[in-house]
Design a protein around this motif. Structure first.
Motif, PDB file in Angstrom:
ATOM      1  N   ALA A  83      -5.899  -3.017   0.312  1.00  0.00           N
ATOM      2  CA  ALA A  83      -5.286  -1.764  -0.112  1.00  0.00           C
ATOM      3  C   ALA A  83      -4.075  -1.472   0.774  1.00  0.00           C
ATOM      4  N   PRO A  84      -2.969  -1.040   0.191  1.00  0.00           N
ATOM      5  CA  PRO A  84      -1.821  -0.628   1.001  1.00  0.00           C
ATOM      6  C   PRO A  84      -2.192   0.609   1.823  1.00  0.00           C
ATOM      7  N   TRP A  85      -1.564   0.760   2.990  1.00  0.00           N
ATOM      8  CA  TRP A  85      -1.898   1.903   3.823  1.00  0.00           C
ATOM      9  C   TRP A  85      -0.682   2.442   4.568  1.00  0.00           C
ATOM     10  N   PHE A  86      -0.824   3.698   5.025  1.00  0.00           N
ATOM     11  CA  PHE A  86       0.143   4.334   5.920  1.00  0.00           C
ATOM     12  C   PHE A  86      -0.336   4.068   7.327  1.00  0.00           C
ATOM     13  N   GLY A  87       0.571   3.791   8.234  1.00  0.00           N
ATOM     14  CA  GLY A  87       0.197   3.583   9.626  1.00  0.00           C
ATOM     15  C   GLY A  87       0.683   2.237  10.104  1.00  0.00           C
ATOM     16  N   GLY A  88       0.173   1.850  11.255  1.00  0.00           N
ATOM     17  CA  GLY A  88       0.593   0.598  11.868  1.00  0.00           C
ATOM     18  C   GLY A  88      -0.354  -0.542  11.564  1.00  0.00           C
ATOM     19  N   PRO A  89      -0.059  -1.709  12.139  1.00  0.00           N
ATOM     20  CA  PRO A  89      -0.889  -2.884  11.883  1.00  0.00           C
ATOM     21  C   PRO A  89      -2.325  -2.745  12.382  1.00  0.00           C
ATOM     22  N   GLU A  90      -2.549  -1.882  13.343  1.00  0.00           N
ATOM     23  CA  GLU A  90      -3.894  -1.711  13.906  1.00  0.00           C
ATOM     24  C   GLU A  90      -4.758  -0.758  13.101  1.00  0.00           C
ATOM     25  N   ASP A  95      -3.354   4.306   1.174  1.00  0.00           N
ATOM     26  CA  ASP A  95      -2.451   5.047   0.293  1.00  0.00           C
ATOM     27  C   ASP A  95      -3.005   4.928  -1.136  1.00  0.00           C
ATOM     28  N   PRO A  96      -3.662   5.984  -1.641  1.00  0.00           N
ATOM     29  CA  PRO A  96      -4.291   5.882  -2.954  1.00  0.00           C
ATOM     30  C   PRO A  96      -3.287   5.645  -4.085  1.00  0.00           C
ATOM     31  N   ARG A  97      -2.088   6.204  -3.986  1.00  0.00           N
ATOM     32  CA  ARG A  97      -1.081   6.019  -5.036  1.00  0.00           C
ATOM     33  C   ARG A  97      -0.649   4.558  -5.102  1.00  0.00           C
ATOM     34  N   MET A  98      -0.344   3.952  -3.961  1.00  0.00           N
ATOM     35  CA  MET A  98       0.076   2.553  -3.946  1.00  0.00           C
ATOM     36  C   MET A  98      -1.085   1.621  -4.311  1.00  0.00           C
ATOM     37  N   ILE A 101      -1.177   1.527  -7.935  1.00  0.00           N
ATOM     38  CA  ILE A 101      -0.062   0.725  -8.464  1.00  0.00           C
ATOM     39  C   ILE A 101      -0.413  -0.758  -8.377  1.00  0.00           C
ATOM     40  N   PHE A 102      -0.937  -1.183  -7.234  1.00  0.00           N
ATOM     41  CA  PHE A 102      -1.341  -2.588  -7.104  1.00  0.00           C
ATOM     42  C   PHE A 102      -2.407  -2.923  -8.142  1.00  0.00           C
ATOM     43  N   ALA A 103      -3.426  -2.089  -8.246  1.00  0.00           N
ATOM     44  CA  ALA A 103      -4.524  -2.351  -9.178  1.00  0.00           C
ATOM     45  C   ALA A 103      -4.011  -2.466 -10.614  1.00  0.00           C
ATOM     46  N   ALA A 104      -3.021  -1.655 -10.966  1.00  0.00           N
ATOM     47  CA  ALA A 104      -2.475  -1.676 -12.324  1.00  0.00           C
ATOM     48  C   ALA A 104      -1.769  -2.997 -12.636  1.00  0.00           C
ATOM     49  N   HIS A 105      -1.347  -3.719 -11.610  1.00  0.00           N
ATOM     50  CA  HIS A 105      -0.681  -5.004 -11.810  1.00  0.00           C
ATOM     51  C   HIS A 105      -1.664  -6.133 -12.130  1.00  0.00           C
ATOM     52  N   TYR A 106      -2.941  -5.911 -11.898  1.00  0.00           N
ATOM     53  CA  TYR A 106      -3.934  -6.973 -12.048  1.00  0.00           C
ATOM     54  C   TYR A 106      -4.659  -6.878 -13.389  1.00  0.00           C
ATOM     55  N   LYS A 107      -5.124  -8.017 -13.875  1.00  0.00           N
ATOM     56  CA  LYS A 107      -5.946  -8.045 -15.086  1.00  0.00           C
ATOM     57  C   LYS A 107      -7.272  -7.335 -14.794  1.00  0.00           C
ATOM     58  N   PRO A 108      -7.957  -6.862 -15.835  1.00  0.00           N
ATOM     59  CA  PRO A 108      -9.144  -6.017 -15.631  1.00  0.00           C
ATOM     60  C   PRO A 108     -10.194  -6.568 -14.666  1.00  0.00           C
ATOM     61  N   ARG A 109     -10.561  -7.832 -14.758  1.00  0.00           N
ATOM     62  CA  ARG A 109     -11.624  -8.354 -13.877  1.00  0.00           C
ATOM     63  C   ARG A 109     -11.162  -8.395 -12.426  1.00  0.00           C
TER      64      ARG A 109
END
Length: 145
Positions: A83-90, A95-98, A101-109
């Protein structure tokens, strides 16, 4: 290229076309700025270019290339989803909106597996990557190269 062939005294025209250019991901791609990947994806879609992935590693934003209807994956490719996130590498906050967006790019399964992974890790960031091979993605409906 247009070529004419004579067959038994009849002229037949055959249209030969070169295959569309392809965008290949053949070196490890660990992701990066979402905007850059979205721009490459939009360009490939507009040109009707397939995106061929692997055999290599494709993580994070690289997985957005799966949204191209003409994408294909190598059996030996390995994809890393998080999942995309706000913050640093640690650490940071998902980020629920992003993520949506990522999930919408993938096929249902794949979308179901991705979202289950996000929920399983309590929306924490960074969470371990969900690793899926090209062969597994084929079972989710993605085309093999």
């Amino acid at each position: 290229m247009l070529r004419s062939l004579g067959l038994a005294g009849t002229m037949t025209l055959v249209l030969l076309t070169a295959p569309a250019n392809a965008f290949d991901v053949m070196s490890p791609d660990y992701g990066g700025r979402v905007e850059q990947y979205e721009a490459r994806l939009a360009k490939a879609r507009a040109r009707g270019e397939p995106i061929r992935i692997g055999p290599t590693e494709c993580d994070s934003s690289c997985t957005l290339y799966l949204a191209n209807p003409q994408s294909c994956v190598s059996e030996g490719a390995v994809f890393g989803f998080h999942a995309p996130w706000f913050g640093g590498p640690e650490g940071g906050v998902v980020d629920p909106r992003m993520t949506a967006i990522f999930a919408a790019h993938y096929k249902p399964r794949l979308r179901e597996a991705f979202m289950a992974h996000v929920r399983r890790h309590g929306n924490q960031a960074p969470a371990p990557m969900l690793r899926i091979t090209g062969r597994q993605l084929a079972a989710y409906g993605y085309r093999l190269c």
